[in-house]
Design a protein around this motif. Structure first.
Motif, PDB file in Angstrom:
ATOM      1  N   VAL A  30       0.860  -1.175   0.000  1.00  0.00           N
ATOM      2  CA  VAL A  30       0.000   0.000   0.000  1.00  0.00           C
ATOM      3  C   VAL A  30       0.901   1.231   0.000  1.00  0.00           C
ATOM      4  CG1 VAL A  30      -1.796   1.271   1.239  1.00  0.00           C
ATOM      5  CG2 VAL A  30      -1.789  -1.244   1.276  1.00  0.00           C
ATOM      6  N   LEU A  31       0.780   2.040  -1.058  1.00  0.00           N
ATOM      7  CA  LEU A  31       1.603   3.247  -1.196  1.00  0.00           C
ATOM      8  C   LEU A  31       0.728   4.489  -1.061  1.00  0.00           C
ATOM      9  CD1 LEU A  31       3.643   2.185  -4.369  1.00  0.00           C
ATOM     10  CD2 LEU A  31       4.262   1.840  -1.973  1.00  0.00           C
ATOM     11  N   ALA A  32       1.127   5.385  -0.197  1.00  0.00           N
ATOM     12  CA  ALA A  32       0.366   6.629  -0.010  1.00  0.00           C
ATOM     13  C   ALA A  32       1.238   7.857  -0.237  1.00  0.00           C
ATOM     14  CB  ALA A  32      -0.244   6.655   1.393  1.00  0.00           C
ATOM     15  N   ASP A  33       2.473   7.665  -0.702  1.00  0.00           N
ATOM     16  CA  ASP A  33       3.353   8.808  -0.954  1.00  0.00           C
ATOM     17  C   ASP A  33       2.875   9.560  -2.194  1.00  0.00           C
ATOM     18  OD1 ASP A  33       5.454   7.936  -3.359  1.00  0.00           O
ATOM     19  OD2 ASP A  33       4.596   6.256  -2.246  1.00  0.00           O
ATOM     20  N   GLN A  34       3.149  10.837  -2.221  1.00  0.00           N
ATOM     21  CA  GLN A  34       2.654  11.699  -3.289  1.00  0.00           C
ATOM     22  C   GLN A  34       3.164  11.289  -4.672  1.00  0.00           C
ATOM     23  OE1 GLN A  34       0.231  13.652  -2.334  1.00  0.00           O
ATOM     24  NE2 GLN A  34      -0.166  14.130  -4.454  1.00  0.00           N
ATOM     25  N   ALA A  35       4.420  10.896  -4.772  1.00  0.00           N
ATOM     26  CA  ALA A  35       4.982  10.512  -6.071  1.00  0.00           C
ATOM     27  C   ALA A  35       4.240   9.313  -6.668  1.00  0.00           C
ATOM     28  CB  ALA A  35       6.468  10.199  -5.933  1.00  0.00           C
ATOM     29  N   SER A  36       3.934   8.309  -5.863  1.00  0.00           N
ATOM     30  CA  SER A  36       3.209   7.132  -6.341  1.00  0.00           C
ATOM     31  C   SER A  36       1.789   7.503  -6.768  1.00  0.00           C
ATOM     32  CB  SER A  36       3.143   6.054  -5.258  1.00  0.00           C
ATOM     33  OG  SER A  36       4.432   5.581  -4.958  1.00  0.00           O
ATOM     34  N   LYS A  37       1.151   8.360  -5.965  1.00  0.00           N
ATOM     35  CA  LYS A  37      -0.215   8.774  -6.275  1.00  0.00           C
ATOM     36  C   LYS A  37      -0.258   9.561  -7.584  1.00  0.00           C
ATOM     37  CE  LYS A  37      -2.635  10.137  -2.571  1.00  0.00           C
ATOM     38  NZ  LYS A  37      -2.984  10.689  -1.253  1.00  0.00           N
ATOM     39  N   GLU A  38       0.692  10.442  -7.783  1.00  0.00           N
ATOM     40  CA  GLU A  38       0.725  11.242  -9.008  1.00  0.00           C
ATOM     41  C   GLU A  38       1.068  10.385 -10.222  1.00  0.00           C
ATOM     42  OE1 GLU A  38       3.385  14.517  -8.224  1.00  0.00           O
ATOM     43  OE2 GLU A  38       1.983  15.422  -6.797  1.00  0.00           O
ATOM     44  N   MET A  39       1.867   9.334 -10.018  1.00  0.00           N
ATOM     45  CA  MET A  39       2.314   8.474 -11.112  1.00  0.00           C
ATOM     46  C   MET A  39       1.138   7.840 -11.864  1.00  0.00           C
ATOM     47  SD  MET A  39       4.682   5.036 -10.884  1.00  0.00           S
ATOM     48  CE  MET A  39       3.600   4.270  -9.695  1.00  0.00           C
ATOM     49  N   ILE A  40       0.081   7.459 -11.139  1.00  0.00           N
ATOM     50  CA  ILE A  40      -1.012   6.758 -11.817  1.00  0.00           C
ATOM     51  C   ILE A  40      -2.325   7.538 -11.823  1.00  0.00           C
ATOM     52  CG2 ILE A  40       0.043   4.502 -11.423  1.00  0.00           C
ATOM     53  CD1 ILE A  40      -2.137   4.015  -9.295  1.00  0.00           C
ATOM     54  N   TRP A  41      -2.299   8.765 -11.337  1.00  0.00           N
ATOM     55  CA  TRP A  41      -3.504   9.596 -11.342  1.00  0.00           C
ATOM     56  C   TRP A  41      -3.951   9.859 -12.775  1.00  0.00           C
ATOM     57  CZ3 TRP A  41      -6.896  11.147  -7.769  1.00  0.00           C
ATOM     58  CH2 TRP A  41      -7.791  12.163  -8.102  1.00  0.00           C
TER      59      TRP A  41
END
Length: 138
Positions: free
Chosen positions: A87-98
């Motif tokens: 489970v990833l909640a860091d901003q970079a991961s979230k932006e990567m697949i948004w």
């Protein structure tokens, strides 16, 4: 299967639904239909979006063992991938697949605390086609 990554990658890319499984606190598997992965690195690493508050996230935080299944019902073939889910909640991961339109699920946008990324890392798989199954390592 001559080229597992190509054959299975193609199967994954054509599906509109992925079935993911987690293990609950009593040790039983739980399966859920999800939108297909947003991103994949070969057939080993797949990224999904989900709600941080979801039952699946709670399961994976307790027990990261996971299974994903993709089924091509037209040709009656499928692939099961076994591995772990992070489970990833860091901003970079979230932006990567948004993606545009995700505010339908996450009204506060890419910074929504109820938006997170599931990162699946596969170790083994089983492919079914033409009335036979074949195990493979990833």
């Amino acid at each position: 299967m001559r080229d597992a990554e190509k054959t299975i990658g193609h199967l994954i890319d054509k599906q509109k639904v992925a079935f993911i499984s987690s293990i609950d606190t009593t040790g039983f598997p739980n399966t859920k239909a999800m939108l297909p992965p947003r991103k994949r690195e070969g057939i080993q690493v797949l990224y999904f979006t989900t709600n941080t508050s979801s039952l699946r996230v709670a399961h994976y935080k307790t027990n990261p063992h996971a299974c994903i299944y993709f089924c091509d019902k037209r040709f009656f073939r499928g692939v099961m991938l076994r591995g772990t889910m992070e489970v990833l909640a860091d901003q970079a991961s979230k932006e990567m697949i948004w993606q545009e339109g995700d505010t339908m699920y996450y009204p506060k946008g890419v910074t929504d605390p109820d938006y997170c990324v599931l990162k699946f890392t596969g170790m083994q798989g089983r492919y079914y086609s033409n009335f036979k199954s074949e195990d493979f390592d990833i």
